[in-house]
Design a protein around this motif. Structure first.
Motif, PDB file in Angstrom:
ATOM      1  N   ILE A 305      44.674  30.841  35.186  1.00  0.00           N
ATOM      2  CA  ILE A 305      43.651  31.889  35.216  1.00  0.00           C
ATOM      3  C   ILE A 305      42.938  31.965  33.869  1.00  0.00           C
ATOM      4  CG2 ILE A 305      43.276  34.386  35.393  1.00  0.00           C
ATOM      5  CD1 ILE A 305      45.610  34.413  37.428  1.00  0.00           C
ATOM      6  N   GLY A 334      38.664  41.290  39.669  1.00  0.00           N
ATOM      7  CA  GLY A 334      38.785  40.537  40.915  1.00  0.00           C
ATOM      8  C   GLY A 334      40.180  39.973  41.084  1.00  0.00           C
ATOM      9  N   PHE A 335      40.710  39.402  40.011  1.00  0.00           N
ATOM     10  CA  PHE A 335      42.084  38.901  40.047  1.00  0.00           C
ATOM     11  C   PHE A 335      43.064  40.034  40.338  1.00  0.00           C
ATOM     12  CE2 PHE A 335      45.983  38.495  37.428  1.00  0.00           C
ATOM     13  CZ  PHE A 335      46.633  37.541  38.192  1.00  0.00           C
ATOM     14  N   SER A 336      42.846  41.199  39.719  1.00  0.00           N
ATOM     15  CA  SER A 336      43.730  42.340  39.927  1.00  0.00           C
ATOM     16  C   SER A 336      43.703  42.805  41.390  1.00  0.00           C
ATOM     17  CB  SER A 336      43.320  43.493  39.005  1.00  0.00           C
ATOM     18  OG  SER A 336      44.205  44.581  39.110  1.00  0.00           O
ATOM     19  N   PHE A 337      42.517  42.843  41.988  1.00  0.00           N
ATOM     20  CA  PHE A 337      42.400  43.254  43.390  1.00  0.00           C
ATOM     21  C   PHE A 337      43.054  42.238  44.325  1.00  0.00           C
ATOM     22  CE2 PHE A 337      38.499  45.765  41.994  1.00  0.00           C
ATOM     23  CZ  PHE A 337      39.174  46.972  42.044  1.00  0.00           C
ATOM     24  N   VAL A 338      42.897  40.956  44.022  1.00  0.00           N
ATOM     25  CA  VAL A 338      43.545  39.917  44.836  1.00  0.00           C
ATOM     26  C   VAL A 338      45.060  40.064  44.758  1.00  0.00           C
ATOM     27  CG1 VAL A 338      43.962  37.435  45.023  1.00  0.00           C
ATOM     28  CG2 VAL A 338      41.634  38.285  44.698  1.00  0.00           C
ATOM     29  N   LEU A 339      45.574  40.316  43.563  1.00  0.00           N
ATOM     30  CA  LEU A 339      47.009  40.513  43.386  1.00  0.00           C
ATOM     31  C   LEU A 339      47.482  41.726  44.173  1.00  0.00           C
ATOM     32  CD1 LEU A 339      49.675  39.813  41.981  1.00  0.00           C
ATOM     33  CD2 LEU A 339      48.896  41.142  40.000  1.00  0.00           C
ATOM     34  N   ASP A 340      46.708  42.812  44.124  1.00  0.00           N
ATOM     35  CA  ASP A 340      47.024  44.017  44.876  1.00  0.00           C
ATOM     36  C   ASP A 340      47.067  43.718  46.373  1.00  0.00           C
ATOM     37  OD1 ASP A 340      47.455  46.572  45.717  1.00  0.00           O
ATOM     38  OD2 ASP A 340      45.575  47.396  44.970  1.00  0.00           O
ATOM     39  N   TYR A 341      46.101  42.936  46.837  1.00  0.00           N
ATOM     40  CA  TYR A 341      46.025  42.595  48.260  1.00  0.00           C
ATOM     41  C   TYR A 341      47.268  41.828  48.714  1.00  0.00           C
ATOM     42  CZ  TYR A 341      44.647  40.079  52.476  1.00  0.00           C
ATOM     43  OH  TYR A 341      44.629  39.535  53.740  1.00  0.00           O
ATOM     44  N   PHE A 342      47.653  40.823  47.956  1.00  0.00           N
ATOM     45  CA  PHE A 342      48.813  40.007  48.344  1.00  0.00           C
ATOM     46  C   PHE A 342      50.111  40.811  48.286  1.00  0.00           C
ATOM     47  CE2 PHE A 342      46.060  36.277  47.478  1.00  0.00           C
ATOM     48  CZ  PHE A 342      46.274  35.612  48.680  1.00  0.00           C
ATOM     49  N   LYS A 344      50.289  44.006  48.977  1.00  0.00           N
ATOM     50  CA  LYS A 344      50.274  44.848  50.178  1.00  0.00           C
ATOM     51  C   LYS A 344      50.630  44.038  51.419  1.00  0.00           C
ATOM     52  CE  LYS A 344      46.987  48.308  48.516  1.00  0.00           C
ATOM     53  NZ  LYS A 344      45.612  48.868  48.636  1.00  0.00           N
TER      54      LYS A 344
END
Length: 382
Positions: A305, A334-342, A344
């Motif tokens: 990253i 964006g990376f933080s939101f992707v991490l949050d998504y995975f 969840k």
């Protein structure tokens, strides 16, 4: 170029050969990092690998450059020695927060005032170019302290801090070498070689940690050359092919992982009503590991990253601060939101990420924080 390559090889060999001795002596003297509390690594592991890193770096530079060519950089070396001793002392006998901060301030003052490695203006950021000298000194010292401790905070997994350091140093070294700063290039290359020698013993499962002895030293070095890059880059001719229009934004991209991680956790703690310096397990690397990744994969992902941020800075080299900095912040979130998504997806029936973080923080309430260095470094060792 031959002397730069020689310095790299020298630093690597010295660090690589010294580390087994450091490990053996510290285990013999029982100077080790013991599991317990939030430190869940297994076994008694020494945590002062920074000794070998500093020795390899220092000897390589001195061997391949005559002392008389250093000029004002003698103060930079002196400040590195101060930071090294500060980290070593803290690893052996923990320092109080204000004592450590005073030591860092003194070293930063030497770099900024005596070595004149500083921000001479805001370089057009926020539409401001010229600032009073006193304010420029204050901003420069503050920046060094923040970046130094941000890097210290990210030293939480086997191989993570050393991997990020090598990536960052490589980016800076390429630029300084190509712009004709051979002395600084040799210094950066020497430190890279010494850290690569260390990674062999720090990669999961780690045989030794770098400790504050190493992380403060590397963070301080990176902070100082970041300021130097910004100022030198700004003063290059406008038509120079290696000039970045957004010098500050480029430095932010190169150092994005530790800067963003530190900013994120401090804001998060403040929102939850906790002290920004209270330790917990909410660093980015903690959350990535919750996805089931091991230390090595987490270090490689975060290193990758960081490479993406550097590539973005190069791609946007002809754009100004108002393009590069927002782009870097957007990519980080964006990376933080992707991490949050995975997270969840992996834990669909569990609480939200914010609630999980809050719960994790409550578990560590009995642990006191000491300072910026945040004693949760190395908590996830396994």
């Amino acid at each position: 170029m031959p002397d730069i390559i020689s310095s790299f090889i020298t630093a690597f060999m010295l660090s690589f050969m010294l580390l087994p001795l450091v490990i053996k002596v510290f285990k013999w003297k029982n100077i080790v990092d013991t599991p317990g509390g939030r430190k869940i690594h297994k076994g008694q592991i020494p945590s002062m690998g920074g000794i070998a890193i500093f020795f390899g770096f220092l000897m390589a530079v001195v061997m391949w450059r005559p002392i008389e060519v250093f000029g004002n950089f003698q103060y930079f070396f002196a400040s590195l020695v101060i930071i090294f001793i500060l980290g070593l002392r803290d690893d052996l006998i923990p320092l109080k927060a204000y004592h450590k901060l005073l030591g860092q301030l003194f070293a930063a003052f030497m770099v900024v005032y005596l070595n004149d490695i500083r921000l001479n203006s805001l370089y057009g950021l926020f539409g401001i170019v010229h600032v009073p000298d006193l304010l420029a000194y204050a901003i420069s010292i503050f920046t060094i302290i923040v970046i130094t401790n941000s890097f210290n905070l990210i030293d939480g997994l086997d191989g993570l801090a050393s991997t990020l350091a090598v990536i960052t140093l490589t980016a800076y070294d390429a630029w300084f070498y190509l712009t004709g700063h051979s002395l600084l290039s040799l210094m950066i290359f020497s430190l890279s070689g010494s850290i690569i020698g260390f990674i062999n013993f720090n990669w999961s499962p780690a045989k030794i940690f770098m400790g504050d002895t190493g992380s403060l030293l590397i963070g301080f070095f990176l902070a100082s050359i970041s300021l130097y890059f910004i100022d030198v880059n700004y003063n290059l001719p406008g038509s120079y092919p290696l000039k970045f229009e957004a010098g500050i934004g480029t430095a932010v991209c190169v150092m994005m992982m530790p800067i963003f991680d530190t900013t994120r956790i401090m804001i998060s703690r403040k929102i939850r009503g906790k002290s920004p310096f209270s330790p917990d397990k909410t660093h980015i690397h903690h959350l990535v590991m919750r996805l089931g990744l091991n230390h090595a994969n987490t270090a490689l992902i975060m290193g990758g990253i960081n490479v993406v941020f550097i590539i973005m800075a190069v791609a946007l080299k002809n754009y100004g601060e108002w393009i590069v900095i927002p782009a870097a912040i957007a990519l980080a979130f964006g990376f933080s939101f992707v991490l949050d998504y995975f997270l969840k997806v992996k834990f669909p029936k569990k609480k939200s990420l914010r609630a999980q973080i809050s719960d994790m923080s409550k578990k560590g309430k009995d642990e006191d924080s000491s300072d910026f260095s945040d004693d949760d470094a190395e908590d996830e060792r396994a």
